[in-house]
Write a protein that holds these residues in place. Structure first.
Motif, PDB file in Angstrom:
ATOM      1  N   MET A 123       0.840  -1.186   0.000  1.00  0.00           N
ATOM      2  CA  MET A 123       0.000   0.000   0.000  1.00  0.00           C
ATOM      3  C   MET A 123       0.882   1.245   0.000  1.00  0.00           C
ATOM      4  N   THR A 124       0.575   2.175  -0.865  1.00  0.00           N
ATOM      5  CA  THR A 124       1.350   3.412  -0.962  1.00  0.00           C
ATOM      6  C   THR A 124       1.289   4.194   0.347  1.00  0.00           C
ATOM      7  N   PHE A 125       0.140   4.162   0.996  1.00  0.00           N
ATOM      8  CA  PHE A 125      -0.064   4.882   2.255  1.00  0.00           C
ATOM      9  C   PHE A 125      -0.172   3.849   3.374  1.00  0.00           C
ATOM     10  N   PRO A 126       0.948   3.511   4.013  1.00  0.00           N
ATOM     11  CA  PRO A 126       0.976   2.361   4.932  1.00  0.00           C
ATOM     12  C   PRO A 126       0.114   2.522   6.174  1.00  0.00           C
ATOM     13  N   ASN A 127      -0.184   3.756   6.557  1.00  0.00           N
ATOM     14  CA  ASN A 127      -0.944   3.990   7.782  1.00  0.00           C
ATOM     15  C   ASN A 127      -2.379   4.439   7.525  1.00  0.00           C
ATOM     16  N   ALA A 128      -2.790   4.381   6.265  1.00  0.00           N
ATOM     17  CA  ALA A 128      -4.097   4.937   5.889  1.00  0.00           C
ATOM     18  C   ALA A 128      -5.182   3.874   5.828  1.00  0.00           C
ATOM     19  N   GLN A 129      -6.403   4.312   6.093  1.00  0.00           N
ATOM     20  CA  GLN A 129      -7.579   3.533   5.747  1.00  0.00           C
ATOM     21  C   GLN A 129      -7.996   3.923   4.333  1.00  0.00           C
ATOM     22  N   TYR A 130      -8.321   2.925   3.512  1.00  0.00           N
ATOM     23  CA  TYR A 130      -8.762   3.158   2.138  1.00  0.00           C
ATOM     24  C   TYR A 130     -10.277   2.993   2.107  1.00  0.00           C
ATOM     25  N   TRP A 131     -10.969   4.019   1.583  1.00  0.00           N
ATOM     26  CA  TRP A 131     -12.428   4.044   1.674  1.00  0.00           C
ATOM     27  C   TRP A 131     -13.103   3.862   0.320  1.00  0.00           C
ATOM     28  N   SER A 132     -13.960   2.839   0.231  1.00  0.00           N
ATOM     29  CA  SER A 132     -14.857   2.644  -0.904  1.00  0.00           C
ATOM     30  C   SER A 132     -16.253   2.463  -0.305  1.00  0.00           C
ATOM     31  N   ASN A 133     -17.160   1.836  -1.034  1.00  0.00           N
ATOM     32  CA  ASN A 133     -18.453   1.443  -0.466  1.00  0.00           C
ATOM     33  C   ASN A 133     -18.811   0.074  -1.013  1.00  0.00           C
ATOM     34  N   SER A 134     -19.631  -0.663  -0.284  1.00  0.00           N
ATOM     35  CA  SER A 134     -19.848  -2.072  -0.607  1.00  0.00           C
ATOM     36  C   SER A 134     -20.491  -2.273  -1.976  1.00  0.00           C
ATOM     37  N   ASP A 135     -21.394  -1.384  -2.373  1.00  0.00           N
ATOM     38  CA  ASP A 135     -22.032  -1.522  -3.684  1.00  0.00           C
ATOM     39  C   ASP A 135     -21.024  -1.334  -4.810  1.00  0.00           C
ATOM     40  N   HIS A 136     -20.208  -0.281  -4.702  1.00  0.00           N
ATOM     41  CA  HIS A 136     -19.233  -0.039  -5.764  1.00  0.00           C
ATOM     42  C   HIS A 136     -18.136  -1.101  -5.744  1.00  0.00           C
ATOM     43  N   TRP A 137     -17.759  -1.556  -4.560  1.00  0.00           N
ATOM     44  CA  TRP A 137     -16.731  -2.597  -4.473  1.00  0.00           C
ATOM     45  C   TRP A 137     -17.176  -3.850  -5.219  1.00  0.00           C
ATOM     46  N   LYS A 138     -18.411  -4.248  -5.022  1.00  0.00           N
ATOM     47  CA  LYS A 138     -18.933  -5.425  -5.737  1.00  0.00           C
ATOM     48  C   LYS A 138     -18.954  -5.159  -7.242  1.00  0.00           C
ATOM     49  N   TRP A 139     -19.349  -3.954  -7.625  1.00  0.00           N
ATOM     50  CA  TRP A 139     -19.386  -3.563  -9.033  1.00  0.00           C
ATOM     51  C   TRP A 139     -17.993  -3.662  -9.660  1.00  0.00           C
ATOM     52  N   THR A 141     -15.244  -5.425  -8.448  1.00  0.00           N
ATOM     53  CA  THR A 141     -14.588  -6.729  -8.341  1.00  0.00           C
ATOM     54  C   THR A 141     -15.319  -7.818  -9.125  1.00  0.00           C
ATOM     55  N   GLU A 142     -16.551  -7.509  -9.571  1.00  0.00           N
ATOM     56  CA  GLU A 142     -17.288  -8.394 -10.475  1.00  0.00           C
ATOM     57  C   GLU A 142     -17.692  -7.551 -11.686  1.00  0.00           C
ATOM     58  N   PRO A 143     -16.709  -7.064 -12.458  1.00  0.00           N
ATOM     59  CA  PRO A 143     -16.972  -6.009 -13.450  1.00  0.00           C
ATOM     60  C   PRO A 143     -17.796  -6.478 -14.640  1.00  0.00           C
ATOM     61  N   ASN A 144     -18.593  -5.549 -15.160  1.00  0.00           N
ATOM     62  CA  ASN A 144     -19.306  -5.798 -16.401  1.00  0.00           C
ATOM     63  C   ASN A 144     -18.330  -5.662 -17.572  1.00  0.00           C
ATOM     64  N   PRO A 145     -18.650  -6.234 -18.725  1.00  0.00           N
ATOM     65  CA  PRO A 145     -17.714  -6.201 -19.859  1.00  0.00           C
ATOM     66  C   PRO A 145     -17.349  -4.788 -20.307  1.00  0.00           C
ATOM     67  N   ARG A 146     -18.255  -3.841 -20.145  1.00  0.00           N
ATOM     68  CA  ARG A 146     -18.006  -2.463 -20.587  1.00  0.00           C
ATOM     69  C   ARG A 146     -16.922  -1.787 -19.755  1.00  0.00           C
ATOM     70  N   GLU A 147     -16.891  -2.069 -18.450  1.00  0.00           N
ATOM     71  CA  GLU A 147     -15.956  -1.395 -17.550  1.00  0.00           C
ATOM     72  C   GLU A 147     -14.753  -2.243 -17.152  1.00  0.00           C
ATOM     73  N   ASN A 155      -4.893  -2.853  -8.866  1.00  0.00           N
ATOM     74  CA  ASN A 155      -5.208  -1.606  -8.166  1.00  0.00           C
ATOM     75  C   ASN A 155      -6.187  -1.818  -7.019  1.00  0.00           C
ATOM     76  N   ILE A 156      -6.972  -2.894  -7.085  1.00  0.00           N
ATOM     77  CA  ILE A 156      -8.135  -3.045  -6.224  1.00  0.00           C
ATOM     78  C   ILE A 156      -7.954  -4.116  -5.150  1.00  0.00           C
ATOM     79  N   HIS A 157      -7.629  -5.343  -5.559  1.00  0.00           N
ATOM     80  CA  HIS A 157      -7.586  -6.450  -4.607  1.00  0.00           C
ATOM     81  C   HIS A 157      -6.536  -6.292  -3.507  1.00  0.00           C
ATOM     82  N   PRO A 158      -5.370  -5.697  -3.769  1.00  0.00           N
ATOM     83  CA  PRO A 158      -4.420  -5.516  -2.668  1.00  0.00           C
ATOM     84  C   PRO A 158      -4.949  -4.660  -1.515  1.00  0.00           C
ATOM     85  N   MET A 159      -5.900  -3.788  -1.776  1.00  0.00           N
ATOM     86  CA  MET A 159      -6.477  -2.991  -0.697  1.00  0.00           C
ATOM     87  C   MET A 159      -7.164  -3.888   0.328  1.00  0.00           C
ATOM     88  N   GLU A 160      -7.920  -4.855  -0.162  1.00  0.00           N
ATOM     89  CA  GLU A 160      -8.613  -5.776   0.730  1.00  0.00           C
ATOM     90  C   GLU A 160      -7.624  -6.689   1.434  1.00  0.00           C
TER      91      GLU A 160
END
Length: 280
Positions: A123-139, A141-147, A155-160
């Protein structure tokens, strides 16, 4: 509260993609294209110093992808996340929170870096909390073909995996970070726009609901948006409110203007003034 602009660099995207069905003869008046039909865009983040927190909103594109990937986006300029955080006296370890408007690569790529090699991540910011929201996170991590091409696993899974990921409660009137959040679903599901009280005014970080002043007229909607008709509705409602309440709009992607205000005219909402954040 103190606010600081953190420019992380410029990149290029196809002008037609950025303005959808609007003809080039119109959008090129505000955003001229080069010989390849590419327009320059900023990746402008916002640092919020409040109480004992240093909150960074978004973090730019990062540098993890390969040469072929970056060849599509023509990164340029002297700005970088490291340089401009240090310019305001902040190191990566000082950041307490990284608030991510959404997880497209040009908004969250700078939050994760390579570890010992290209197969490990830190993580670039070792002491930080990284903030998303559960709806967008699911969107994301289970992406539609367009996005799918915009949601990059590295960029995403290492945060979790890091244990530093937190989810904003979108049902709350105010986030744990001390500011209100506006959600918008036209560009991508549950994009989050911070809404701050600053020097007696209301400032909204616009992310991709309004990338630049060139996108203020309602039909100027990005081809990247998953639900363009919904973007039209969201933008219309928001801009009318912004004009009525005299909001300051902080522009993440405008190559020239940091902030603007809008006003009502006979033709609808239009640009009023542009200015730097430090001029407020």
């Amino acid at each position: 509260m103190e606010l600081h602009v953190v420019n992380t660099g410029f990149f290029k995207l196809d002008g037609g993609a950025m303005f959808g069905v609007v003809p080039k003869s119109l959008w090129s008046r505000t955003n001229p294209a080069d010989e390849k039909n590419l327009c320059t865009w900023a990746m402008r983040c916002l640092l919020i110093a409040t109480g004992d927190r240093l909150i960074l909103v978004d973090n730019g594109i990062g540098d993890k992808q390969d040469t072929k990937f970056f060849s599509h986006y023509y990164l340029h300029g002297e700005d970088s996340l490291t340089k401009n955080l240090r310019q305001v006296g902040v190191d990566f370890g000082d950041i307490t929170d990284n608030f991510l408007t959404h997880l497209h690569f040009d908004h969250c790529g700078g939050g994760v870096k390579y570890g010992k090699d290209e197969n490990s991540f830190e993580m670039t910011f070792p002491n930080a909390q990284y903030w998303s929201n559960s709806d967008h996170w699911k969107w994301a991590t289970e992406p539609n073909p367009r996005e799918k091409a915009s949601f990059l696993r590295e960029n995403i899974h290492p945060m979790e995996a890091s244990g530093q990921l937190r989810m904003v409660d979108l049902n709350s009137n105010k986030s744990e970070l001390g500011f209100d959040i506006i959600t918008a679903d036209g560009h991508t599901d549950k994009q989050m726009l911070p809404k701050l009280s600053y020097k007696g005014k209301t400032l909204v970080f616009m992310a991709d609901l309004l990338p630049s002043v060139g996108h203020i007229p309602l039909p100027y909607v990005m081809g990247y948006d998953t639900r363009p008709l919904l973007t039209l509705e969201e933008k219309s409602k928001f801009l009318e409110e912004a004009a009525r309440e005299k909001y300051i709009l902080f522009l993440e992607h405008d190559p020239i203007h940091e902030c603007c205000t809008v006003k009502m005219t006979e033709k609808g909402v239009r640009l009023d003034e542009t200015f730097r954040l430090d001029e407020i």
